[in-house]
Design an enzyme around this catalytic site. Sequence first.
Site, PDB file in Angstrom:
ATOM      1  N   CYS A   1      14.091  44.018  27.947  1.00 19.72           N
ATOM      2  CA  CYS A   1      14.625  43.639  29.254  1.00 19.72           C
ATOM      3  C   CYS A   1      16.139  43.818  29.296  1.00 19.72           C
ATOM      4  O   CYS A   1      16.687  44.252  30.311  1.00 19.72           O
ATOM      5  CB  CYS A   1      14.224  42.205  29.585  1.00 19.72           C
ATOM      6  SG  CYS A   1      12.435  42.020  29.817  1.00 19.72           S
TER       7      CYS A   1
ATOM      8  N   HIS B   1       7.231  41.933  31.908  1.00 23.55           N
ATOM      9  CA  HIS B   1       8.036  40.712  31.813  1.00 23.55           C
ATOM     10  C   HIS B   1       8.637  40.391  33.175  1.00 23.55           C
ATOM     11  O   HIS B   1       8.821  41.280  34.017  1.00 23.55           O
ATOM     12  CB  HIS B   1       9.164  40.899  30.802  1.00 23.55           C
ATOM     13  CG  HIS B   1       8.707  40.973  29.387  1.00 23.55           C
ATOM     14  ND1 HIS B   1       9.584  40.865  28.331  1.00 23.55           N
ATOM     15  CD2 HIS B   1       7.474  41.138  28.833  1.00 23.55           C
ATOM     16  CE1 HIS B   1       8.914  40.954  27.200  1.00 23.55           C
ATOM     17  NE2 HIS B   1       7.641  41.138  27.476  1.00 23.55           N
TER      18      HIS B   1
ATOM     19  N   GLU C   1      11.641  39.796  34.029  1.00 21.81           N
ATOM     20  CA  GLU C   1      12.866  40.545  34.310  1.00 21.81           C
ATOM     21  C   GLU C   1      12.567  41.961  34.772  1.00 21.81           C
ATOM     22  O   GLU C   1      13.200  42.465  35.699  1.00 21.81           O
ATOM     23  CB  GLU C   1      13.749  40.625  33.051  1.00 21.81           C
ATOM     24  CG  GLU C   1      14.187  39.288  32.507  1.00 21.81           C
ATOM     25  CD  GLU C   1      13.282  38.746  31.413  1.00 21.81           C
ATOM     26  OE1 GLU C   1      13.802  38.086  30.493  1.00 21.81           O
ATOM     27  OE2 GLU C   1      12.053  38.984  31.471  1.00 21.81           O
TER      28      GLU C   1
ATOM     29  N   CYS D   1      14.632  39.563  26.315  1.00 25.72           N
ATOM     30  CA  CYS D   1      14.372  40.257  25.063  1.00 25.72           C
ATOM     31  C   CYS D   1      15.156  41.572  25.059  1.00 25.72           C
ATOM     32  O   CYS D   1      15.799  41.925  26.052  1.00 25.72           O
ATOM     33  CB  CYS D   1      12.872  40.535  24.918  1.00 25.72           C
ATOM     34  SG  CYS D   1      12.236  41.772  26.064  1.00 25.72           S
TER      35      CYS D   1
END
Length: 139
Positions: free
Chosen positions: A79, A46, A48, A76
């Site tokens: 993260c 991701h 992040e 999410c």
Amino acid sequence: MKKALEEAYQAFDKGEVPVGAIITHKNQIIARSHNLTELLVDVTAHAEMQAITAAANFIGGKYLRDCTMYVTLEPCQMCAGALYWSQLSRLVFAAEDEVRGYRAMNTQLHPKTKVKSGILQEEASKLLKTFFIQKRNLN
């Protein structure tokens, strides 16, 4: 947040879910990233997560104290967990994720992390919606 949106557009152009992130320290961008889950065949890639790793490498340590992450979608729970352990000082996100966001999943950030949301929310939400509409039309 505009720089994070630029990253999200790069993800969009690559067929990735269009989420972009940047991390700043003392008003300097020290990390920038976007989703790379398809390219890297890695569910943890991701925006992040990529930004946290890049920022930690830049700083030379695992804690992101005195750092701000700008991300185009609410993180999410995975993260958010990484942000918790990195002790990020400030999180700013654009669009809310009412289903998979860390708040909907009751995931905690570090107690000292300050949060601000809704910055460029409309543009970030529109990009995500466009991506998923196109994705559905291809299938």
